[in-house]
Scaffold this motif. Sequence first.
Motif, mmCIF file in Angstrom:
data_model
loop_
_atom_site.group_PDB
_atom_site.id
_atom_site.type_symbol
_atom_site.label_atom_id
_atom_site.label_comp_id
_atom_site.label_asym_id
_atom_site.label_seq_id
_atom_site.Cartn_x
_atom_site.Cartn_y
_atom_site.Cartn_z
ATOM 1 N N VAL A 218 0.840 -1.206 0.000
ATOM 2 C CA VAL A 218 0.000 0.000 0.000
ATOM 3 C C VAL A 218 0.874 1.255 0.000
ATOM 4 C CG1 VAL A 218 -1.643 1.344 1.371
ATOM 5 C CG2 VAL A 218 -2.007 -1.106 1.038
ATOM 6 N N VAL A 219 1.893 1.277 0.829
ATOM 7 C CA VAL A 219 2.791 2.437 0.898
ATOM 8 C C VAL A 219 3.513 2.631 -0.435
ATOM 9 C CG1 VAL A 219 4.914 3.299 1.968
ATOM 10 C CG2 VAL A 219 3.081 2.395 3.395
ATOM 11 N N LEU A 220 3.997 1.563 -1.031
ATOM 12 C CA LEU A 220 4.685 1.672 -2.316
ATOM 13 C C LEU A 220 3.739 2.122 -3.425
ATOM 14 C CD1 LEU A 220 7.073 -1.427 -2.231
ATOM 15 C CD2 LEU A 220 7.646 0.992 -1.930
ATOM 16 N N ALA A 221 2.493 1.659 -3.404
ATOM 17 C CA ALA A 221 1.519 2.090 -4.402
ATOM 18 C C ALA A 221 1.226 3.582 -4.260
ATOM 19 C CB ALA A 221 0.233 1.283 -4.265
ATOM 20 N N LEU A 222 1.067 4.059 -3.031
ATOM 21 C CA LEU A 222 0.829 5.491 -2.803
ATOM 22 C C LEU A 222 2.022 6.324 -3.253
ATOM 23 C CD1 LEU A 222 -0.986 5.510 0.651
ATOM 24 C CD2 LEU A 222 -1.943 6.095 -1.581
ATOM 25 N N LEU A 223 3.219 5.871 -2.946
ATOM 26 C CA LEU A 223 4.423 6.585 -3.383
ATOM 27 C C LEU A 223 4.522 6.604 -4.907
ATOM 28 C CD1 LEU A 223 7.081 5.426 -0.757
ATOM 29 C CD2 LEU A 223 6.007 7.681 -0.977
ATOM 30 N N GLY A 224 4.132 5.508 -5.544
ATOM 31 C CA GLY A 224 4.142 5.447 -7.000
ATOM 32 C C GLY A 224 3.168 6.437 -7.619
ATOM 33 N N VAL A 225 1.969 6.508 -7.056
ATOM 34 C CA VAL A 225 0.964 7.458 -7.564
ATOM 35 C C VAL A 225 1.441 8.890 -7.368
ATOM 36 C CG1 VAL A 225 -1.365 8.360 -7.157
ATOM 37 C CG2 VAL A 225 -0.997 5.900 -7.325
ATOM 38 N N LEU A 226 1.981 9.192 -6.204
ATOM 39 C CA LEU A 226 2.498 10.535 -5.952
ATOM 40 C C LEU A 226 3.670 10.864 -6.880
ATOM 41 C CD1 LEU A 226 2.347 10.734 -2.053
ATOM 42 C CD2 LEU A 226 0.889 11.907 -3.712
ATOM 43 N N GLY A 227 4.514 9.889 -7.155
ATOM 44 C CA GLY A 227 5.634 10.095 -8.074
ATOM 45 C C GLY A 227 5.153 10.387 -9.487
ATOM 46 N N LEU A 228 4.165 9.626 -9.957
ATOM 47 C CA LEU A 228 3.614 9.866 -11.297
ATOM 48 C C LEU A 228 2.950 11.239 -11.382
ATOM 49 C CD1 LEU A 228 2.107 6.360 -12.149
ATOM 50 C CD2 LEU A 228 4.085 7.461 -13.192
ATOM 51 N N LEU A 229 2.239 11.622 -10.338
ATOM 52 C CA LEU A 229 1.604 12.936 -10.302
ATOM 53 C C LEU A 229 2.658 14.043 -10.332
ATOM 54 C CD1 LEU A 229 -1.106 14.401 -10.104
ATOM 55 C CD2 LEU A 229 -0.890 14.291 -7.631
ATOM 56 N N ALA A 230 3.712 13.872 -9.564
ATOM 57 C CA ALA A 230 4.788 14.868 -9.541
ATOM 58 C C ALA A 230 5.460 14.983 -10.903
ATOM 59 C CB ALA A 230 5.818 14.513 -8.473
ATOM 60 N N MET A 231 5.597 13.852 -11.608
ATOM 61 C CA MET A 231 6.222 13.884 -12.931
ATOM 62 C C MET A 231 5.366 14.648 -13.936
ATOM 63 S SD MET A 231 7.905 10.030 -13.084
ATOM 64 C CE MET A 231 7.331 9.797 -14.716
ATOM 65 N N GLN A 232 4.084 14.769 -13.688
ATOM 66 C CA GLN A 232 3.196 15.523 -14.565
ATOM 67 C C GLN A 232 3.133 17.002 -14.165
ATOM 68 O OE1 GLN A 232 1.407 14.411 -17.258
ATOM 69 N NE2 GLN A 232 2.478 12.480 -17.065
ATOM 70 N N VAL A 233 3.142 17.273 -12.870
ATOM 71 C CA VAL A 233 2.953 18.640 -12.366
ATOM 72 C C VAL A 233 4.239 19.468 -12.446
ATOM 73 C CG1 VAL A 233 2.394 19.987 -10.309
ATOM 74 C CG2 VAL A 233 1.005 18.008 -10.907
ATOM 75 N N ILE A 234 5.379 18.883 -12.193
ATOM 76 C CA ILE A 234 6.634 19.638 -12.151
ATOM 77 C C ILE A 234 6.938 20.332 -13.483
ATOM 78 C CG2 ILE A 234 9.144 19.408 -11.915
ATOM 79 C CD1 ILE A 234 8.568 17.502 -9.567
ATOM 80 N N PRO A 235 6.800 19.680 -14.643
ATOM 81 C CA PRO A 235 7.032 20.408 -15.896
ATOM 82 C C PRO A 235 6.047 21.564 -16.115
ATOM 83 C CG PRO A 235 7.107 18.054 -16.292
ATOM 84 C CD PRO A 235 6.613 18.245 -14.895
ATOM 85 N N ALA A 236 4.796 21.393 -15.702
ATOM 86 C CA ALA A 236 3.809 22.464 -15.842
ATOM 87 C C ALA A 236 4.188 23.654 -14.957
ATOM 88 C CB ALA A 236 2.410 21.960 -15.489
ATOM 89 N N TYR A 237 4.636 23.381 -13.745
ATOM 90 C CA TYR A 237 5.053 24.455 -12.849
ATOM 91 C C TYR A 237 6.330 25.122 -13.358
ATOM 92 C CZ TYR A 237 6.393 27.055 -8.733
ATOM 93 O OH TYR A 237 6.759 28.068 -7.882
ATOM 94 N N SER A 238 7.230 24.336 -13.907
ATOM 95 C CA SER A 238 8.458 24.878 -14.474
ATOM 96 C C SER A 238 8.139 25.830 -15.630
ATOM 97 C CB SER A 238 9.351 23.735 -14.940
ATOM 98 O OG SER A 238 10.503 24.224 -15.549
ATOM 99 N N GLU A 239 7.168 25.461 -16.458
ATOM 100 C CA GLU A 239 6.767 26.340 -17.561
ATOM 101 C C GLU A 239 6.135 27.630 -17.019
ATOM 102 O OE1 GLU A 239 4.642 25.970 -21.843
ATOM 103 O OE2 GLU A 239 3.529 25.134 -20.155
ATOM 104 N N TYR A 240 5.349 27.522 -15.956
ATOM 105 C CA TYR A 240 4.764 28.714 -15.324
ATOM 106 C C TYR A 240 5.869 29.668 -14.849
ATOM 107 C CZ TYR A 240 3.040 31.479 -11.410
ATOM 108 O OH TYR A 240 2.777 32.509 -10.540
ATOM 109 N N ARG A 241 6.901 29.127 -14.223
ATOM 110 C CA ARG A 241 8.019 29.968 -13.760
ATOM 111 C C ARG A 241 8.725 30.625 -14.948
ATOM 112 N NH1 ARG A 241 8.402 31.810 -8.999
ATOM 113 N NH2 ARG A 241 10.625 31.832 -9.281
#
Length: 117
Positions: A16-39
Amino acid sequence: MRTTGQRGISLTGLIVVLALLGVLGLLAMQVIPAYSEYRAISSAIVKAKAAGGTPQEIRAAFDRAAEAGYITSISGRDLEIERVDGEQQVSFAYERKIHLAGPASLLLEYSGSTAKK
């Protein structure tokens, strides 16, 4: 001698912990480039404001910076340029939709301005 129960995380808990970390990692991989473009957009409007005097010059300067900075979410024509207290202010607002899975999406709303806060 008294025996105590085992301590630690169970296999199910670990999964369960690894699955949650995986989901958070995938979400971060999508959000970080969008935030980088905003900056990058925020930085580009400051440079465009400093480079040009007329709204057309500011938009052209932003488009040059956008091309160099790989900015694809907005262009110079999406900028709002207005005169406030004798000084030009450049602002922008846009939305970025990130598809997650199936019908689920994440909507990010970005806005910024050169106005002093």
